[in-house]
Design a protein around this motif. Structure first.
Motif, PDB file in Angstrom:
ATOM      1  N   TYR A  33      50.560  -8.746  13.160  1.00 30.44           N
ATOM      2  CA  TYR A  33      49.898  -8.366  14.432  1.00 30.44           C
ATOM      3  C   TYR A  33      48.911  -8.571  14.852  1.00 30.44           C
ATOM      4  O   TYR A  33      48.972  -9.471  15.709  1.00 30.44           O
ATOM      5  CB  TYR A  33      50.050  -6.858  14.519  1.00 30.44           C
ATOM      6  CG  TYR A  33      51.538  -5.925  14.838  1.00 30.44           C
ATOM      7  CD1 TYR A  33      53.123  -6.953  15.258  1.00 30.44           C
ATOM      8  CD2 TYR A  33      51.652  -4.726  14.188  1.00 30.44           C
ATOM      9  CE1 TYR A  33      54.343  -6.169  15.221  1.00 30.44           C
ATOM     10  CE2 TYR A  33      52.966  -3.850  13.604  1.00 30.44           C
ATOM     11  CZ  TYR A  33      53.717  -4.430  14.132  1.00 30.44           C
ATOM     12  OH  TYR A  33      55.360  -4.343  14.222  1.00 30.44           O
ATOM     13  N   GLU A  34      47.884  -9.242  13.832  1.00 30.08           N
ATOM     14  CA  GLU A  34      46.234  -9.111  14.314  1.00 30.08           C
ATOM     15  C   GLU A  34      46.403 -11.142  14.295  1.00 30.08           C
ATOM     16  O   GLU A  34      45.515 -11.413  14.940  1.00 30.08           O
ATOM     17  CB  GLU A  34      45.449  -9.422  12.913  1.00 30.08           C
ATOM     18  CG  GLU A  34      45.498  -7.761  12.624  1.00 30.08           C
ATOM     19  CD  GLU A  34      44.163  -7.122  11.719  1.00 30.08           C
ATOM     20  OE1 GLU A  34      43.687  -8.554  11.548  1.00 30.08           O
ATOM     21  OE2 GLU A  34      43.194  -6.393  11.587  1.00 30.08           O
ATOM     22  N   GLN A  35      47.560 -11.398  14.261  1.00 32.00           N
ATOM     23  CA  GLN A  35      47.712 -12.874  14.102  1.00 32.00           C
ATOM     24  C   GLN A  35      49.060 -13.304  15.149  1.00 32.00           C
ATOM     25  O   GLN A  35      48.068 -14.414  16.013  1.00 32.00           O
ATOM     26  CB  GLN A  35      47.947 -13.884  13.138  1.00 32.00           C
ATOM     27  CG  GLN A  35      47.462 -13.695  11.955  1.00 32.00           C
ATOM     28  CD  GLN A  35      48.441 -14.563  10.575  1.00 32.00           C
ATOM     29  OE1 GLN A  35      49.562 -14.415  10.906  1.00 32.00           O
ATOM     30  NE2 GLN A  35      47.969 -14.105   9.561  1.00 32.00           N
ATOM     31  N   THR A  36      49.071 -12.445  15.576  1.00 30.73           N
ATOM     32  CA  THR A  36      50.337 -12.775  16.844  1.00 30.73           C
ATOM     33  C   THR A  36      49.703 -12.064  18.180  1.00 30.73           C
ATOM     34  O   THR A  36      50.524 -12.704  19.338  1.00 30.73           O
ATOM     35  CB  THR A  36      51.423 -12.268  16.390  1.00 30.73           C
ATOM     36  OG1 THR A  36      51.568 -11.110  16.001  1.00 30.73           O
ATOM     37  CG2 THR A  36      51.998 -13.104  15.866  1.00 30.73           C
ATOM     38  N   ILE A  37      49.647 -10.700  17.987  1.00 23.35           N
ATOM     39  CA  ILE A  37      49.054  -9.856  19.656  1.00 23.35           C
ATOM     40  C   ILE A  37      47.500 -10.365  19.885  1.00 23.35           C
ATOM     41  O   ILE A  37      46.663  -9.610  19.096  1.00 23.35           O
ATOM     42  CB  ILE A  37      49.387  -8.359  19.551  1.00 23.35           C
ATOM     43  CG1 ILE A  37      50.946  -8.146  18.670  1.00 23.35           C
ATOM     44  CG2 ILE A  37      49.390  -7.737  20.007  1.00 23.35           C
ATOM     45  CD1 ILE A  37      51.272  -7.226  18.315  1.00 23.35           C
ATOM     46  N   PHE A  60      42.102  -4.679  17.814  1.00 23.22           N
ATOM     47  CA  PHE A  60      41.129  -3.637  18.793  1.00 23.22           C
ATOM     48  C   PHE A  60      41.655  -1.080  17.894  1.00 23.22           C
ATOM     49  O   PHE A  60      40.316  -0.876  18.101  1.00 23.22           O
ATOM     50  CB  PHE A  60      40.906  -2.750  20.092  1.00 23.22           C
ATOM     51  CG  PHE A  60      39.867  -4.260  20.563  1.00 23.22           C
ATOM     52  CD1 PHE A  60      39.280  -4.588  20.356  1.00 23.22           C
ATOM     53  CD2 PHE A  60      40.103  -4.542  21.590  1.00 23.22           C
ATOM     54  CE1 PHE A  60      38.459  -5.553  21.059  1.00 23.22           C
ATOM     55  CE2 PHE A  60      39.266  -5.872  22.355  1.00 23.22           C
ATOM     56  CZ  PHE A  60      38.360  -5.833  22.046  1.00 23.22           C
ATOM     57  N   ARG A  61      42.886  -1.444  18.149  1.00 21.52           N
ATOM     58  CA  ARG A  61      43.104  -0.315  16.545  1.00 21.52           C
ATOM     59  C   ARG A  61      42.517   0.125  15.459  1.00 21.52           C
ATOM     60  O   ARG A  61      42.069   1.444  15.815  1.00 21.52           O
ATOM     61  CB  ARG A  61      44.494  -0.681  17.010  1.00 21.52           C
ATOM     62  CG  ARG A  61      45.320  -0.561  17.709  1.00 21.52           C
ATOM     63  CD  ARG A  61      47.112  -1.338  16.808  1.00 21.52           C
ATOM     64  NE  ARG A  61      47.816   0.143  16.651  1.00 21.52           N
ATOM     65  CZ  ARG A  61      47.920   0.532  14.826  1.00 21.52           C
ATOM     66  NH1 ARG A  61      47.129  -0.253  14.558  1.00 21.52           N
ATOM     67  NH2 ARG A  61      48.625   1.953  15.472  1.00 21.52           N
ATOM     68  N   HIS A  62      41.486  -0.862  14.509  1.00 20.81           N
ATOM     69  CA  HIS A  62      40.852  -0.491  14.439  1.00 20.81           C
ATOM     70  C   HIS A  62      39.588  -0.016  14.222  1.00 20.81           C
ATOM     71  O   HIS A  62      38.778   0.773  13.447  1.00 20.81           O
ATOM     72  CB  HIS A  62      41.009  -1.434  12.509  1.00 20.81           C
ATOM     73  CG  HIS A  62      42.358  -2.082  12.731  1.00 20.81           C
ATOM     74  ND1 HIS A  62      42.719  -3.049  12.212  1.00 20.81           N
ATOM     75  CD2 HIS A  62      43.145  -0.899  12.756  1.00 20.81           C
ATOM     76  CE1 HIS A  62      43.713  -3.293  11.850  1.00 20.81           C
ATOM     77  NE2 HIS A  62      44.208  -2.251  11.913  1.00 20.81           N
ATOM     78  N   LEU A  63      38.917   0.740  15.584  1.00 15.17           N
ATOM     79  CA  LEU A  63      38.067   1.118  16.120  1.00 15.17           C
ATOM     80  C   LEU A  63      37.857   2.596  15.994  1.00 15.17           C
ATOM     81  O   LEU A  63      37.244   3.255  15.930  1.00 15.17           O
ATOM     82  CB  LEU A  63      37.774   1.063  17.703  1.00 15.17           C
ATOM     83  CG  LEU A  63      37.101  -0.437  17.821  1.00 15.17           C
ATOM     84  CD1 LEU A  63      37.125  -0.692  19.925  1.00 15.17           C
ATOM     85  CD2 LEU A  63      35.828  -1.164  17.268  1.00 15.17           C
ATOM     86  N   TYR A  70      48.724   1.981  24.662  1.00 14.12           N
ATOM     87  CA  TYR A  70      48.782   3.255  24.665  1.00 14.12           C
ATOM     88  C   TYR A  70      47.377   3.912  23.557  1.00 14.12           C
ATOM     89  O   TYR A  70      46.866   4.133  23.807  1.00 14.12           O
ATOM     90  CB  TYR A  70      49.966   4.037  24.322  1.00 14.12           C
ATOM     91  CG  TYR A  70      51.084   3.939  25.141  1.00 14.12           C
ATOM     92  CD1 TYR A  70      51.126   4.957  26.557  1.00 14.12           C
ATOM     93  CD2 TYR A  70      52.472   3.005  25.437  1.00 14.12           C
ATOM     94  CE1 TYR A  70      52.027   5.268  27.168  1.00 14.12           C
ATOM     95  CE2 TYR A  70      53.332   3.327  25.936  1.00 14.12           C
ATOM     96  CZ  TYR A  70      52.786   4.045  27.321  1.00 14.12           C
ATOM     97  OH  TYR A  70      54.442   4.196  27.874  1.00 14.12           O
ATOM     98  N   ASP A  71      47.603   2.886  22.715  1.00 17.49           N
ATOM     99  CA  ASP A  71      46.675   3.054  21.624  1.00 17.49           C
ATOM    100  C   ASP A  71      45.047   1.986  22.383  1.00 17.49           C
ATOM    101  O   ASP A  71      44.684   3.406  22.260  1.00 17.49           O
ATOM    102  CB  ASP A  71      46.912   2.351  19.968  1.00 17.49           C
ATOM    103  CG  ASP A  71      48.065   2.168  19.864  1.00 17.49           C
ATOM    104  OD1 ASP A  71      48.154   3.838  19.161  1.00 17.49           O
ATOM    105  OD2 ASP A  71      48.674   1.965  19.227  1.00 17.49           O
ATOM    106  N   LEU A  72      44.606   1.368  22.962  1.00 17.46           N
ATOM    107  CA  LEU A  72      43.746   0.805  23.930  1.00 17.46           C
ATOM    108  C   LEU A  72      43.484   1.835  24.619  1.00 17.46           C
ATOM    109  O   LEU A  72      42.311   2.562  25.416  1.00 17.46           O
ATOM    110  CB  LEU A  72      44.084  -0.234  24.142  1.00 17.46           C
ATOM    111  CG  LEU A  72      43.828  -1.866  23.539  1.00 17.46           C
ATOM    112  CD1 LEU A  72      44.772  -2.397  24.388  1.00 17.46           C
ATOM    113  CD2 LEU A  72      43.145  -1.411  22.503  1.00 17.46           C
ATOM    114  N   TYR A  73      44.655   3.586  25.569  1.00 16.11           N
ATOM    115  CA  TYR A  73      44.160   4.006  26.527  1.00 16.11           C
ATOM    116  C   TYR A  73      43.670   4.945  25.591  1.00 16.11           C
ATOM    117  O   TYR A  73      42.316   5.397  25.666  1.00 16.11           O
ATOM    118  CB  TYR A  73      45.559   4.158  27.329  1.00 16.11           C
ATOM    119  CG  TYR A  73      45.656   6.124  28.117  1.00 16.11           C
ATOM    120  CD1 TYR A  73      44.899   5.609  29.499  1.00 16.11           C
ATOM    121  CD2 TYR A  73      45.321   6.721  27.534  1.00 16.11           C
ATOM    122  CE1 TYR A  73      44.878   6.518  30.106  1.00 16.11           C
ATOM    123  CE2 TYR A  73      45.047   8.095  28.368  1.00 16.11           C
ATOM    124  CZ  TYR A  73      44.876   7.587  29.542  1.00 16.11           C
ATOM    125  OH  TYR A  73      44.043   9.210  30.322  1.00 16.11           O
TER     126      TYR A  73
END
Length: 506
Positions: A436-440, A445-448, A476-479
């Motif tokens: 996901y880190e390579q494609t999205i 930021f989810r790992h904050l 939703y995770d960013l929210y």
């Protein structure tokens, strides 16, 4: 059973029969008969963004005070040393009720209160308020022997308040819909961002019409997003002079740098004097509770307004909650840690636990534990990494464990150790996270924050089974990262209870 009962009550008590009209590519839903001068005045009052919340709060206060007072008087078995004691007890219960309803959006204009899902969350919120109120009141009563509140009165008052408070929310909601049915959202912009917004709006539950206006009038007369979509219009100045009666809000689908100084000043005046002005980000967050990836940039976490910080008091409070809640849950569910492995062993042998390396906060790796719900993995490297609907690899026991979310119970040990939190984004498998880190964009930021057993994406979006689902869940995770708070965590807890009680998991 509870879900069917709620559905029956809602169907039998339905006073808001609707008429659906197709216009501009959207579905508009409004009450079939809200008539009368009184209904008209109520609809006009509810045009104000703050008015539904004020009316809900007023009715909650009046209803609870009346119900609790009348039940106390009828039972005649509740004695307080002074009227002040009665007032304090009443106030404690009222504060807890308001807080619980606030957590589930009970005062939010945008929340559809006629939906079955809201009714279930409302029931859970009032039940939670009753439990918390009882704990507070009887804890206080142990220190003051003159105060002897009746358990029967407390329980009966909450039982009566539950359908009453749900009924007038549903009743008011039909007038909120009626008051906004004839009004539109004015979208300033006619480019790609506006087109993407239209596509998201078209697939949303919002029923109001959109009017698109191009700043330069270059696209005037063209459909915003292909055939069947609304036409882009011009003459923005005239529309801004007719805000009060025609528009529910203004949505900026252009960068602020592209707006003239005069237009910015006009929008500021509108925001403070007439109608709300949304950026795309604020509209998504307010109405749909997620964040579109198209407006996120590398500097997004540096913006003001983030409640997430390493020095935030809630960060430490949440860790205390994780330790207390996970320890208590491990004790409460101890019998299941014997029963579930036995069921798994009887169907598919050992092992009962599934171990997998996951990615946590700041990219730290750890081993996560779950009850095994799938048959023993083969050595095939091409095996699908996603669990599909009706996946044949899921065992019969595993299917029920997934539905009730009981397969997550061993993660309580991870929460107790501090690998994860009780609430946060899903902890992804190491290989998935790397992919996901390579494609999205901005997936990292989810790992904050620490991952969690349950979270905002988990309760709002179905189980992911593709890269596209991973993108949607990231919104939703960013929210959650943006609005990291006690209120949001409380909402997630109640929604998780709804998921578990009604078997909404997969």
């Amino acid at each position: 059973m509870i879900e069917h009962i709620i559905a029956g009550v809602m169907a039998n008590g339905e006073e808001s029969q609707t008429i659906t009209e197709e216009f501009g590519g959207f579905r508009r839903t409004e009450p079939a008969d809200v008539g009368g001068e009184q209904a008209g005045r109520l609809s006009r009052f509810l045009n104000h963004e703050w008015s539904p919340a004020a009316l809900y709060l007023f009715l909650d206060v009046v209803s609870w005070v009346a119900i609790y007072g009348i039940v106390c008087w009828l039972r005649r078995d509740v004695f307080y040393a002074t009227p002040l004691q009665f007032l304090v007890i009443d106030l404690i219960q009222l504060v807890v009720i308001v807080q619980a309803l606030y957590f589930i959006g009970g005062y939010d204009r945008a929340v559809e209160k006629r939906a079955l899902s809201y009714a279930a969350e409302h029931v859970l919120a009032i039940a939670a308020a009753a439990v918390v109120s009882a704990m507070l009141i009887y804890s206080a009563a142990t220190f003051d022997q003159t105060m002897k509140p009746s358990r029967g009165v407390l329980l009966l008052s909450f039982i009566i308040f539950l359908p009453v408070s749900l009924w007038y929310r549903r009743w008011i909601r039909q007038y909120v819909v009626a008051s906004s049915a004839s009004r539109s959202f004015l979208v300033i912009g006619g480019g790609a961002a506006a087109a993407r917004f239209y596509e998201a709006y078209r697939d949303s539950p919002n029923g109001q019409q959109l009017e698109f206006v191009d700043l330069n009038e270059e696209r005037e007369g063209q459909p915003i997003a292909g055939e069947g979509s609304p036409l882009v219009q011009g003459n923005l100045a005239a529309r801004l002079n007719n805000l009060n009666e025609r528009y529910s809000g203004i949505i900026l689908a252009e960068r602020a740098s592209s707006l003239s100084t005069q237009l910015l000043e006009r929008l500021v005046r509108a925001q403070f004097q007439q109608t709300r002005v949304y950026t795309l980000e604020s509209f998504y967050e307010t109405h749909w509770r997620y964040l579109p990836l198209g407006i996120v940039d590398p500097f997004w976490p540096l913006q003001t307004g983030f409640q997430l910080a390493r020095t935030s008091p809630y960060h430490y409070l949440k860790r205390l909650f994780d330790v207390a809640a996970s320890a208590a849950a491990l004790i409460i569910f101890a019998p299941l840690f014997v029963l579930i492995p036995l069921l798994i062993w009887m169907e598919d042998g050992h092992p009962a636990l599934f171990r997998q390396e996951r990615v946590g906060r700041d990219g730290r790796r750890f081993v996560l534990f779950k009850f095994r719900t799938m048959r023993q993995r083969s050595d095939n490297v091409n095996e699908d990494i996603y669990t599909r609907r009706n996946d044949q690899r899921v065992t019969s026991v595993g299917r029920w464990l997934r539905k009730l979310r009981l397969d997550e119970l061993p993660q309580l040990w991870n929460a107790l150790k501090g690998d994860i939190s009780m609430i946060g984004p899903r902890a992804e498998w190491r290989e998935c996270a790397e992919h996901y880190e390579q494609t999205i964009p901005f997936y990292h930021f989810r790992h904050l924050v620490k991952p969690g057993i349950t979270g905002w994406a988990q309760v709002n979006y179905p189980y992911g089974e593709s890269d596209e689902d991973a993108v949607e869940k990231l919104k939703y995770d960013l929210y959650y990262i943006r609005h990291y708070s006690l209120k949001l965590d409380a909402m997630i807890v109640l929604k998780t209870m709804y998921t578990m009680l009604f078997g909404k998991g997969r």
